[in-house]
Design a protein around this motif. Sequence first.
Motif, mmCIF file in Angstrom:
data_model
loop_
_atom_site.group_PDB
_atom_site.id
_atom_site.type_symbol
_atom_site.label_atom_id
_atom_site.label_comp_id
_atom_site.label_asym_id
_atom_site.label_seq_id
_atom_site.Cartn_x
_atom_site.Cartn_y
_atom_site.Cartn_z
ATOM 1 N N ARG A 89 2.304 -2.845 -15.035
ATOM 2 C CA ARG A 89 0.917 -3.292 -15.230
ATOM 3 C C ARG A 89 0.053 -3.012 -14.007
ATOM 4 O O ARG A 89 -1.152 -2.835 -14.129
ATOM 5 C CB ARG A 89 0.890 -4.785 -15.548
ATOM 6 N N ASN A 90 0.629 -3.009 -12.823
ATOM 7 C CA ASN A 90 -0.123 -2.807 -11.581
ATOM 8 C C ASN A 90 0.165 -1.450 -10.959
ATOM 9 O O ASN A 90 0.114 -1.304 -9.747
ATOM 10 C CB ASN A 90 0.212 -3.918 -10.583
ATOM 11 N N LYS A 91 0.455 -0.472 -11.770
ATOM 12 C CA LYS A 91 0.851 0.841 -11.262
ATOM 13 C C LYS A 91 -0.278 1.537 -10.511
ATOM 14 O O LYS A 91 -0.039 2.349 -9.639
ATOM 15 C CB LYS A 91 1.322 1.715 -12.419
ATOM 16 N N SER A 92 -1.536 1.231 -10.836
ATOM 17 C CA SER A 92 -2.656 1.901 -10.173
ATOM 18 C C SER A 92 -2.813 1.461 -8.719
ATOM 19 O O SER A 92 -3.508 2.120 -7.957
ATOM 20 C CB SER A 92 -3.948 1.641 -10.935
ATOM 21 N N ARG A 93 -2.181 0.377 -8.333
ATOM 22 C CA ARG A 93 -2.315 -0.130 -6.960
ATOM 23 C C ARG A 93 -1.116 0.212 -6.083
ATOM 24 O O ARG A 93 -1.057 -0.227 -4.942
ATOM 25 C CB ARG A 93 -2.473 -1.647 -7.000
ATOM 26 N N THR A 94 -0.178 0.948 -6.596
ATOM 27 C CA THR A 94 1.044 1.223 -5.845
ATOM 28 C C THR A 94 0.898 2.444 -4.946
ATOM 29 O O THR A 94 -0.084 3.182 -5.021
ATOM 30 C CB THR A 94 2.223 1.449 -6.805
ATOM 31 N N SER A 95 1.917 2.660 -4.138
ATOM 32 C CA SER A 95 1.902 3.834 -3.270
ATOM 33 C C SER A 95 2.057 5.118 -4.089
ATOM 34 O O SER A 95 1.574 6.169 -3.672
ATOM 35 C CB SER A 95 3.022 3.732 -2.233
ATOM 36 N N GLU A 96 2.698 5.032 -5.258
ATOM 37 C CA GLU A 96 2.805 6.208 -6.130
ATOM 38 C C GLU A 96 1.430 6.672 -6.592
ATOM 39 O O GLU A 96 1.150 7.869 -6.628
ATOM 40 C CB GLU A 96 3.665 5.895 -7.346
ATOM 41 N N ALA A 97 0.576 5.731 -6.943
ATOM 42 C CA ALA A 97 -0.770 6.078 -7.392
ATOM 43 C C ALA A 97 -1.572 6.680 -6.237
ATOM 44 O O ALA A 97 -2.325 7.635 -6.435
ATOM 45 C CB ALA A 97 -1.473 4.849 -7.945
ATOM 46 N N MET A 98 -1.391 6.139 -5.039
ATOM 47 C CA MET A 98 -2.096 6.675 -3.876
ATOM 48 C C MET A 98 -1.633 8.100 -3.579
ATOM 49 O O MET A 98 -2.447 8.975 -3.306
ATOM 50 C CB MET A 98 -1.856 5.771 -2.659
ATOM 51 N N LEU A 99 -0.333 8.335 -3.679
ATOM 52 C CA LEU A 99 0.186 9.685 -3.446
ATOM 53 C C LEU A 99 -0.313 10.651 -4.521
ATOM 54 O O LEU A 99 -0.617 11.810 -4.229
ATOM 55 C CB LEU A 99 1.713 9.670 -3.421
ATOM 56 N N SER A 100 -0.412 10.165 -5.745
ATOM 57 C CA SER A 100 -0.906 11.014 -6.827
ATOM 58 C C SER A 100 -2.367 11.398 -6.600
ATOM 59 O O SER A 100 -2.749 12.560 -6.772
ATOM 60 C CB SER A 100 -0.747 10.278 -8.157
ATOM 61 N N ARG A 101 -3.190 10.422 -6.214
ATOM 62 C CA ARG A 101 -4.605 10.709 -5.939
ATOM 63 C C ARG A 101 -4.756 11.641 -4.744
ATOM 64 O O ARG A 101 -5.601 12.537 -4.744
ATOM 65 C CB ARG A 101 -5.370 9.412 -5.691
ATOM 66 N N LEU A 102 -3.933 11.439 -3.719
ATOM 67 C CA LEU A 102 -3.984 12.296 -2.533
ATOM 68 C C LEU A 102 -3.571 13.725 -2.877
ATOM 69 O O LEU A 102 -4.159 14.682 -2.361
ATOM 70 C CB LEU A 102 -3.090 11.726 -1.435
ATOM 71 N N THR A 103 -2.605 13.876 -3.765
ATOM 72 C CA THR A 103 -2.180 15.204 -4.200
ATOM 73 C C THR A 103 -3.319 15.934 -4.899
ATOM 74 O O THR A 103 -3.574 17.114 -4.625
ATOM 75 C CB THR A 103 -0.972 15.099 -5.152
#
Length: 77
Positions: free
Chosen positions: A45-59
């Motif tokens: 439910r909180n996947k948009s706030r994780t480090s995975e989401a940050m890495l995806s946006r940075l990519t």
Amino acid sequence: MNIFLMILQLIIGIMLVAVVLMQPGKTNGLSGFISGGVAESFYSRNKSRTSEAMLSRLTVFLAIVFAVICIIQNLMK
């Protein structure tokens, strides 16, 4: 100017490779196939706030900047 863009593109390319390699795999393997998918959890439910989401946006950001620099270098020739 061309030398600066080449150096910037090299740095961004190295950063892009590093960010992609830091991301975890997206597959669940055989366990996801047997269980039928991902269960609803706090993490999902909180996947948009994780480090995975940050890495995806940075990519995505680095890939766009890399592409724009490629286009600019082609137009300068």
